[in-house]
Design an enzyme around this catalytic site. Structure first.
Site: not given
Ligand code: BES
Ligand code: ZN
Ligand code: MN
Length: 481
Positions: A259, A270, A329, A333
């Site tokens: 990130k 998270d 990231d 899932r």
């Molecule tokens: N924990 C994050 C989702 C998240 C983002 C929660 C912002 C709270 C605030 C999750 O693990 C993630 O990074 N998801 C990615 C998935 C993508 C790479 C397909 C996302 O949503 O960008």
């Molecule tokens: Zn996450």
């Molecule tokens: Mn993530």
């Protein structure tokens, strides 16, 4: 804080009185208390200083209270027709934030007996401060809260729900160096064993089949854990078992698909799905819900390192299905897949998972509403209704078959990302692959709502989102079991 109900106004340091637009203090239903207060109420309402409007900047006014209370705090509650339990909860939260630094005993005049539970929740939630690690904490002076006109049982249930919501907020607030996966497992045990929930944690070699959890944990110096919880009351109806699954990533750096610096600042949150799951189990036990409820929390950090899961790795999950990791990231899932398959194997007939799963859900619904997906539609509808009854906003996104093909992989059963379009839905489809067809399932994406700015009724940071919704889902299922 001691929380009680009373039939009539008992002396307190401060008496909180919600006022609706257009009402006059010298007429029923406020006339009697206006008299008891020596006319303060009608003076206040008539004064230029006070407006009963409810909005972004809610009006409050503190007046001398005579014999009944040292002070009276009037709070604008808006239009009479809008004074529902959700508004009452917010008003009580605002009251808490106004009085917590000053008064020890607080009385709250209910404007509707049906709002008792929400008012207690709101007051406790408003009283919470996230300054766990300040050497000099901004502590609450409130030692007693009395709801005037509230039913004893509703007040007690409000206390439980308010306290477990704050317990979840505490877990989410804990920094990731303190709340490691191992510590999260220990905290779950601490919170739950005292209320009669059995907690067992799988670690090390016991995690062999949990390929998703192990893959995400590979990059971290902290060992992962799979926390299992069981509430099995003797009077539970046998035919139905609710399974709760919570995402427990104690820190999400993104892994090798790292990130940005900004994107990481709130990623200790998270594990908010795990916190909601654990603390809902606490409430379910304390409220003695007559339903078998199992829960699990796969927990780990998601970190980059020389031993981290690669982009392109293929993982074999608990169910035997394989997934190709195209973005490290999209780790939530991967760990939830193991949790869903495990809990179905344990006999769950209905599953609700809770996760801060996708940034896309915040794009769709903002920082206001929980995104809900699942199957069949009738179960999703039940879950939506329960969430709203608990005072949590929730809205469905469509899990149309058409989206399913987006997560097909060339070399494995599925892949863990399909890019930006419909990101929350393709994530839900990934999860759906691990839920047996005969199991009813709903997925709560709380990524938008788990962590927010300060509100007049709540401190900034962790919100405790989904705790009350999950509890209510269990209660409503039990009622129809
Ligand atoms: N924990 C994050 C989702 C998240 C983002 C929660 C912002 C709270 C605030 C999750 O693990 C993630 O990074 N998801 C990615 C998935 C993508 C790479 C397909 C996302 O949503 O960008
Ligand atoms: Zn996450
Ligand atoms: Mn993530």
């Amino acid at each position: 804080m001691e929380i009680t109900s009373a039939k009539t106004i008992a002396p307190a340091d401060v008496l909180v009185v919600p006022v609706v637009e257009g009402e006059r203090g010298d007429r029923a239903p406020l006339r009697d208390i206006d008299r008891a207060l020596g006319g303060v109420l009608s003076d206040a309402i008539a004064s230029e200083e006070f407006s009963a409007k409810f909005g972004r900047r809610v009006q409050t006014a503190l007046w001398p209270g005579g014999e009944l209370a040292r002070r009276v705090l009037f709070i604008g509650a808006g239009k009479r027709a809008e004074l529902n339990p959700d508004r009452a909860r917010a008003v009580a939260g605002i009251a808490a934030r106004q009085v917590r630094g000053t008064f020890a005993s607080v009385a709250f005049l209910l404007r509707n007996a049906a709002h008792a539970e929400a008012v207690v929740e709101g007051f406790l939630i408003g009283d919470f401060e996230p300054d766990l690690y300040r050497t000099k904490r901004n502590e609450s002076k409130v030692t007693s809260f009395t709801v005037i006109g509230g039913d004893r049982r509703a007040v007690e249930s409000g206390r439980i729900l308010g306290e477990v919501t704050n317990a979840a907020r505490t877990l989410v607030t804990e920094p990731p160096n303190e709340l490691t996966p191992t510590v999260l497992a220990a905290r779950a045990k601490e919170l739950l064993e005292q209320v009669g929930v059995t907690v067992r944690t799988l670690t090390g070699r016991q995690l062999e089949r949990f390929g998703g959890l192990r893959a995400v944990a590979k990059g971290s110096a902290e060992p992962p854990a799979f926390v299992t919880m069981a509430w099995e009351p003797a009077r539970a109806k046998k035919a139905m078992t609710l399974g709760l699954v919570g995402k427990g990533i104690t820190f999400d750096s993104g892994g090798l698909s790292l990130k940005t610096a900004d994107g990481m600042t709130t990623m200790k949150s998270d594990m908010a799905g795990a916190a909601a799951t654990i603390c809902a189990m606490q409430a379910i036990a304390q409220l003695n819900v007559p339903l078998r409820v199992l829960a699990c929390v796969p927990t780990t950090e998601n970190m980059p390192s020389g031993s981290a899961v690669h982009v392109g790795d293929v993982v074999r999950h608990y169910s035997g299905k394989t997934s190709e990791v195209l973005n490290t990231d999209a780790e939530g899932r991967l760990v939830l897949a193991d949790g869903l398959a495990w809990i179905a194997e344990q006999g769950a007939t209905h599953i609700v998972d809770t996760a801060t799963l996708t940034a896309a859900i915040e794009i769709a619904l903002g920082k206001v509403t929980i995104g809900v997906m699942g199957r069949p539609d009738a179960f999703v509808d039940r879950v939506l209704r329960s969430a709203r009854r608990a005072g949590e906003k929730a809205w469905p996104l469509p899990l149309y078959e058409d989206y399913r093909e987006l997560i097909r992989s060339e070399i494995a059963d599925i892949k863990n990302t399909a890019g930006r379009p419909a990101g929350s839905i393709t994530a839900a489809w990934f999860l759906a692959e691990f839920v047996p067809d005969d199991v009813q399932w709903a997925h709560l994406d709380i990524a938008g709502v788990a962590w927010t700015e300060a509100k007049p009724y709540r401190a900034s940071g962790a919100t405790g989102s989904a705790v009350r919704a999950l509890t209510r889902i269990a209660q409503d299922l039990a009622a129809r079991a």
